[in-house]
Design an enzyme around this catalytic site. Structure first.
Site, PDB file in Angstrom:
ATOM      1  N   GLU A  64       0.702  -1.183  -0.005  1.00 53.65           N
ATOM      2  CA  GLU A  64       0.061   0.176  -0.027  1.00 53.65           C
ATOM      3  C   GLU A  64       0.686   1.212   0.203  1.00 53.65           C
ATOM      4  O   GLU A  64       0.476   2.194  -0.659  1.00 53.65           O
ATOM      5  CB  GLU A  64      -1.060   0.091   1.328  1.00 53.65           C
ATOM      6  CG  GLU A  64      -2.001  -1.293   1.400  1.00 53.65           C
ATOM      7  CD  GLU A  64      -3.117  -1.176   0.191  1.00 53.65           C
ATOM      8  OE1 GLU A  64      -3.114   0.015  -0.570  1.00 53.65           O
ATOM      9  OE2 GLU A  64      -4.005  -1.956   0.104  1.00 53.65           O
ATOM     10  N   ARG A 109       0.996   3.648  -3.334  1.00 56.60           N
ATOM     11  CA  ARG A 109       0.382   5.061  -3.030  1.00 56.60           C
ATOM     12  C   ARG A 109       1.391   6.281  -2.947  1.00 56.60           C
ATOM     13  O   ARG A 109       1.369   7.357  -3.277  1.00 56.60           O
ATOM     14  CB  ARG A 109      -0.674   4.825  -1.989  1.00 56.60           C
ATOM     15  CG  ARG A 109      -1.821   3.967  -2.043  1.00 56.60           C
ATOM     16  CD  ARG A 109      -2.593   4.133  -0.915  1.00 56.60           C
ATOM     17  NE  ARG A 109      -3.480   3.001  -0.803  1.00 56.60           N
ATOM     18  CZ  ARG A 109      -4.769   2.794  -0.379  1.00 56.60           C
ATOM     19  NH1 ARG A 109      -5.649   3.648   0.091  1.00 56.60           N
ATOM     20  NH2 ARG A 109      -5.618   1.482  -0.689  1.00 56.60           N
ATOM     21  N   GLU A 166     -11.723   0.677 -10.476  1.00 55.70           N
ATOM     22  CA  GLU A 166     -11.831  -0.034 -11.650  1.00 55.70           C
ATOM     23  C   GLU A 166     -12.530   0.021 -12.868  1.00 55.70           C
ATOM     24  O   GLU A 166     -12.050  -0.035 -13.926  1.00 55.70           O
ATOM     25  CB  GLU A 166     -11.708  -1.668 -10.835  1.00 55.70           C
ATOM     26  CG  GLU A 166     -10.538  -1.859  -9.933  1.00 55.70           C
ATOM     27  CD  GLU A 166     -10.741  -1.260  -8.637  1.00 55.70           C
ATOM     28  OE1 GLU A 166     -11.811  -0.954  -8.097  1.00 55.70           O
ATOM     29  OE2 GLU A 166      -9.651  -1.203  -7.738  1.00 55.70           O
ATOM     30  N   THR A 187      -0.773   0.626 -10.319  1.00 57.23           N
ATOM     31  CA  THR A 187      -1.865   0.068  -9.874  1.00 57.23           C
ATOM     32  C   THR A 187      -2.835   1.094  -9.010  1.00 57.23           C
ATOM     33  O   THR A 187      -3.982   0.913  -8.690  1.00 57.23           O
ATOM     34  CB  THR A 187      -1.968  -1.299  -9.252  1.00 57.23           C
ATOM     35  OG1 THR A 187      -3.209  -1.923  -9.046  1.00 57.23           O
ATOM     36  CG2 THR A 187      -1.394  -1.114  -7.847  1.00 57.23           C
TER      37      THR A 187
HETATM   38  C1  DMJ Z   1      -6.153   0.558  -4.867  1.00 57.33           C
HETATM   39  O1  DMJ Z   1      -5.310   0.593  -3.945  1.00 57.33           O
HETATM   40  C2  DMJ Z   1      -5.517  -0.213  -6.083  1.00 57.33           C
HETATM   41  O2  DMJ Z   1      -6.096   0.305  -7.173  1.00 57.33           O
HETATM   42  C3  DMJ Z   1      -5.197  -1.465  -5.826  1.00 57.33           C
HETATM   43  O3  DMJ Z   1      -4.557  -2.108  -6.978  1.00 57.33           O
HETATM   44  C4  DMJ Z   1      -6.626  -1.942  -5.494  1.00 57.33           C
HETATM   45  N1  DMJ Z   1      -7.395  -1.191  -4.468  1.00 57.33           N
HETATM   46  C5  DMJ Z   1      -7.363  -0.171  -4.573  1.00 57.33           C
HETATM   47  C6  DMJ Z   1      -8.525   0.552  -5.316  1.00 57.33           C
HETATM   48  O4  DMJ Z   1      -9.747  -0.361  -5.203  1.00 57.33           O
END
Ligand code: DMJ
Length: 666
Positions: A297, A301, A566, A655
């Protein structure tokens, strides 16, 4: 006359006195006149004609040379007058425009026709100052007259052009195409030279005129501002806003929402908000804290957010912070298997797995690579890349996969997959697949093992996880547990259409795009078939038609919505690659429903507990950082028709929606 010799000469016969020079010299005027006249009379007619002609010729020459002397004189006189005028005008002009005016050009010949050009020497073009001499554009010769209108126009254009170039040179960075003056730059001067040796954060072509922002994008900006107001008023510098209780929650205590939102502000053009947040990063963001953070995380982030903001803004502050957090996360890799632990204490430099297990989540250990590889590239320190590459190599050869599909857990001691037999593209495995493709793209499509694993996995998805629902026959991605298919699909799986489309755009199988098109329709239906028009966290699809039932079923425990990105993310990719406006329309519906059911009047948006109850969606009192980091960013990009607004041939999104540069852009 025939036969007599022809005389072609003039003979002048002198009298005996003159010839001898004797007889005294009578200087009286009368004598001289008489004597001359007598001599003139003695000359033959031809002789007299020749002499007269000579006199006439000399007279004409005299007149001509007199005229020319007069012109010269006149010119000298005028020049000195001009000198006086120019000297008087200089001080006034100098005051009016000191930076541009050159030293006075006294001898400049341009005054007559085009005085405005003669007074001002064109500012030096940078082309004249830089580059090999054969490429230099020479400045016009000072004494060149501008003879034609065409010459004049060209000269004016050159001046304007040179002026433009000079102005552009003075500005430092572009704010999505708008020029920022040096004094507004976020770039500390000392770091600028260093920056030049690094990959250019903003390519020159990115600095072209920005495409005007449309109504829907404005609505996204408005939504962001509203969310930001809540964060600023009640949670500034904390991880997440609790918009209903007007407070905040801490996860890592690192200003997560603020960092996640930095590049979104940059992309949306929210300059003031960005500057304020930057100040917080500069003055208040401290990683030297006795706190446990989740490796995955904080990588996606914080590290991802800082790296992308560094690339977009060119501000080395963000790179320094990225290096700091990157180094502090490295202890996670000190495990017997080199598969990292899930948690790291960034102040103490210690790492550990969760208290109840020595397993890590597969998606977590395989979705930190884009960020650490980029950190190595920027710092020249290979240790970051080595650590994450090792994980991928290890997983590549690991047994326990099912046609490329991976289990959800991996043990940090043995390095083996655990809890075998369960396969999903949802929670705990999702971004493994995403990062196979994206690392391959990031590295210039050379790392074949990544591509092989990706292609094999998509075949595995097709073979084991695809089914069609009733009544609408929506293709969805289910799960496999010990040989049993489950029609369960997490909203998280909706990253897949976008990833498939990205792969197809990068030359992979065309049927990936077909699958992307069917899956994004399904993800949209996960919103459209629900009472609030918002998707729940998890849906179950009906495999058999039942009267009065839709495709989508929702269990009470799954009907929350966390403002996840997503589906909007995939809509963005689909619109970019197809240009089909229906994807924008679907995204627009989703934004309106977020506004209808999750917007908190005093600022911020909240996750909700019940997407099936429009009259009371049960606000949860939490705004996840990814709502600003991802959801609103992808919305804004989805509504844009500017493919250069984060060009997908130049950037790859991590991501958490933080764009990182592709090392060898297409
Ligand atoms: C985000 O932290 C990222 O997209 C991760 O890959 C999946 N979960 C959350 C969003 O839903």
């Amino acid at each position: 006359a025939a036969g007599s010799p022809r005389r072609d000469f003039i003979s002048v016969t002198l009298g005996p006195e003159e010839a001898a020079g004797v007889g005294g010299y009578n200087n009286s005027k009368a004598w001289r006149r008489r004597s001359c006249w007598r001599k003139w009379k003695q000359l033959s007619r031809l002789q007299r004609s020749v002499i007269l002609f000579l006199f006439a010729f000399l007279a004409v020459c005299g007149v001509i040379s007199y005229t020319s002397m007069g012109e010269t004189w006149k010119s000298i006189t005028n020049k000195s007058l001009d000198d006086q005028r120019t000297e008087q005008e200089i001080p006034r002009l100098k005051l009016a425009n000191p930076a541009v005016l050159p030293a006075p050009q006294k001898a400049d010949a341009n005054h007559g026709d085009y005085p405005e050009l003669s007074l001002q020497k064109p500012p030096k073009s940078p082309h004249v100052r830089r580059g090999p001499s054969n490429l230099q554009i020479k400045a016009p010769r000072r004494d060149t007259r501008l003879k034609t209108r065409h010459d004049t126009m060209r000269a004016v254009e050159e001046l304007v052009e040179a002026d433009k170039v000079e102005k552009t040179e003075k500005s430092i960075i572009s704010w999505r195409g708008a020029v920022i003056e040096p004094d507004q730059s976020t770039e500390p001067p000392s770091s600028k030279i260093m920056e030049l040796e690094k990959p250019s954060p903003v390519e020159p072509e990115d600095q072209k005129e920005p495409v005007p922002i449309n109504e829907r994008q404005l609505a996204v900006i408005e939504a962001f501002r509203h969310a930001w107001k809540g964060y600023k008023d009640f949670a500034w510098g904390h991880d997440e806003l609790k918009p209903l209780s007007k407070s905040y929650s801490e996860w890592f205590g690192l200003g997560l929402t603020l960092i996640d939102a930095l590049d979104t502000m940059w992309i949306l053009g929210l300059k003031e908000e960005f500057e304020e947040a930057r100040k917080w990063v500069a003055n208040d963001l401290v990683f030297d804290k006795n706190v446990d953070v989740n490796l995955f995380e904080s990588t996606i982030r914080i590290l991802g957010g800082l790296l992308s903001t560094y690339h977009l803004s060119g501000d080395s502050l963000f790179l320094e912070k990225a290096k700091d957090i990157g180094n502090r996360l490295m202890p996670a890799f000190k495990t017997p298997s080199k598969i990292p632990y899930s948690d790291v204490n960034i102040g103490r430099g210690t790492a550990h797995p969760p208290r109840w297990t020595s397993d890590s989540t597969v998606a977590e250990v395989t979705s930190i690579q884009l960020e650490f590889r980029e950190l190595s590239r920027l710092t020249g320190d290979e240790k970051f890349r080595k650590a994450v590459d090792e994980v991928m190599k290890h997983v590549h050869i690991l047994s326990g996969k099912n046609d490329g599909l991976v289990p959800m857990f991996i043990n940090t001691n043995s390095g083996q997959f655990t809890h075998l037999g369960v396969y999903t593209l949802g929670a705990r495995a999702d971004s493994y697949y995403e990062y196979l493709l994206k690392q391959w793209i990031q590295g210039g499509k050379k790392e074949n093992e990544l591509l092989e694993d990706y292609m094999r996995a998509i075949e595995g998805v097709k073979k084991h996880l695809l089914q069609r629902s009733e009544p609408k026959k929506l293709t969805f991605v289910g799960e496999l547990a010990h040989g049993h298919f489950s029609a369960k699909m997490d909203h998280l799986v909706c990253f897949l259409p976008g990833t498939l489309a990205l792969g197809a755009h990068n030359g992979l199988a065309a049927d990936h795009m077909k699958l992307a098109e069917t899956l994004i329709e399904t993800c949209y239906q996960m919103y459209a078939q629900v009472e609030t028009g918002l998707s729940p966290e998890i849906v179950h699809f009906n495999l058999h038609a039942q009267k009065g039932h839709k495709d989508v079923e929702i269990k009470p425990a799954d009907r929350h919505n966390l403002l996840r990105p997503e589906t909007v993310e995939s809509l963005f990719y689909m619109y970019r690659f197809t240009g089909d406006k229906k994807y924008q329309d679907w995204g627009w519906e989703i934004l309106q429903n977020f506004n209808r059911y999750t917007r908190v009047p005093t600022g911020g948006y909240t996750s909700i507990n019940n997407v099936q109850n429009p009259s009371n969606p049960e606000p949860r009192d939490k705004m996840e950082s990814f709502f600003l980091g991802e959801t609103l960013k992808y919305m804004f990009l989805l509504f844009s028709d500017d493919i250069d607004l984060i060009n997908l041939d130049k950037y790859v999104f991590n991501t958490e929606a933080h764009p990182l540069p592709i090392w060898v852009p297409a």
